[in-house]
Design a protein around this motif. Structure first.
Motif, short mmCIF file in Angstrom:
data_model
loop_
_atom_site.label_atom_id
_atom_site.label_comp_id
_atom_site.label_asym_id
_atom_site.label_seq_id
_atom_site.Cartn_x
_atom_site.Cartn_y
_atom_site.Cartn_z
N ASN A 87 74.71 -11.57 -5.89
CA ASN A 87 73.70 -11.94 -4.90
C ASN A 87 73.64 -10.92 -3.77
OD1 ASN A 87 72.79 -14.28 -6.20
ND2 ASN A 87 74.33 -15.54 -5.20
N LYS A 88 74.80 -10.41 -3.37
CA LYS A 88 74.89 -9.45 -2.28
C LYS A 88 74.34 -8.08 -2.68
CE LYS A 88 78.59 -7.59 0.66
NZ LYS A 88 80.04 -7.69 0.89
N HIS A 89 74.64 -7.64 -3.92
CA HIS A 89 74.29 -6.28 -4.34
C HIS A 89 73.03 -6.18 -5.19
CE1 HIS A 89 77.95 -4.29 -2.86
NE2 HIS A 89 78.52 -5.46 -3.08
N CYS A 90 72.64 -7.26 -5.85
CA CYS A 90 71.50 -7.20 -6.77
C CYS A 90 70.34 -8.08 -6.34
CB CYS A 90 71.94 -7.62 -8.18
SG CYS A 90 73.30 -6.66 -8.85
N GLY A 91 70.50 -8.80 -5.27
CA GLY A 91 69.43 -9.68 -4.81
C GLY A 91 69.39 -10.99 -5.59
N ALA A 92 68.31 -11.73 -5.41
CA ALA A 92 68.19 -13.07 -5.99
C ALA A 92 67.65 -13.08 -7.41
CB ALA A 92 67.30 -13.93 -5.10
N GLY A 93 67.22 -11.94 -7.92
CA GLY A 93 66.61 -11.89 -9.25
C GLY A 93 67.42 -12.56 -10.34
N ARG A 141 69.81 -14.70 -10.20
CA ARG A 141 70.14 -16.10 -9.90
C ARG A 141 69.18 -17.09 -10.54
NH1 ARG A 141 70.79 -17.11 -3.71
NH2 ARG A 141 69.37 -15.38 -3.92
N LYS A 142 67.91 -16.73 -10.63
CA LYS A 142 66.91 -17.66 -11.16
C LYS A 142 67.13 -17.96 -12.65
CE LYS A 142 63.53 -14.03 -11.81
NZ LYS A 142 62.32 -13.43 -11.33
N PHE A 146 73.04 -17.09 -23.94
CA PHE A 146 73.46 -15.75 -23.51
C PHE A 146 72.69 -15.31 -22.27
CE2 PHE A 146 72.93 -11.15 -23.41
CZ PHE A 146 74.26 -10.73 -23.44
N HIS A 147 73.43 -14.65 -21.36
CA HIS A 147 72.83 -14.00 -20.20
C HIS A 147 73.74 -12.83 -19.81
CE1 HIS A 147 70.96 -13.31 -16.30
NE2 HIS A 147 72.19 -13.17 -15.84
#
Length: 109
Positions: A71-77, A79-80, A88-89
């Motif tokens: 969340n800190k380095h890659c943003g909220a993308g 997370r959704k 798999f993710h």
């Protein structure tokens, strides 16, 4: 090997840092392919994986730390997608050795 979703941290050393991958999967057999994918992505960006190792660790509560760092380095993308994962993710990103969060990730291994 299918079943409940498990959380993993996969890391590959790249000159001066690491390519990290947060993996959610119900099939641990995919982890070696994830490592290979991270190596390929690093090489596409001009990185050299050395030493040629893939670190792969199952996370118990450590997934909370990994998500915080993402969340800190890659943003909220990413997370959704986490609540929707059925099989798999992968969230992958690069970090320099000098970043304190990189040390936190490496401690999980």
């Amino acid at each position: 090997m299918t079943g409940k979703i498990k959380h993993f941290l996969v890391s590959v050393p790249v000159g001066g840092g690491y390519m990290h991958g947060y993996v959610m999967t119900n099939d641990e057999r995919v982890l070696s392919r994830v490592g290979e994918h991270l190596i390929e992505e690093a090489e596409k960006r001009g990185g050299r994986c050395w030493p040629p190792i893939i670190l792969s660790t199952r996370l118990d509560d450590g997934w909370k730390i990994v998500r915080e760092i993402i969340n800190k380095h890659c943003g909220a993308g990413p997370r959704k997608h986490w609540k929707k994962v059925r099989d798999f993710h992968l969230t992958g990103w690069a970090m320099r050795d000098s970043e304190a969060d990189n040390d936190r990730l490496m401690e999980l291994h």
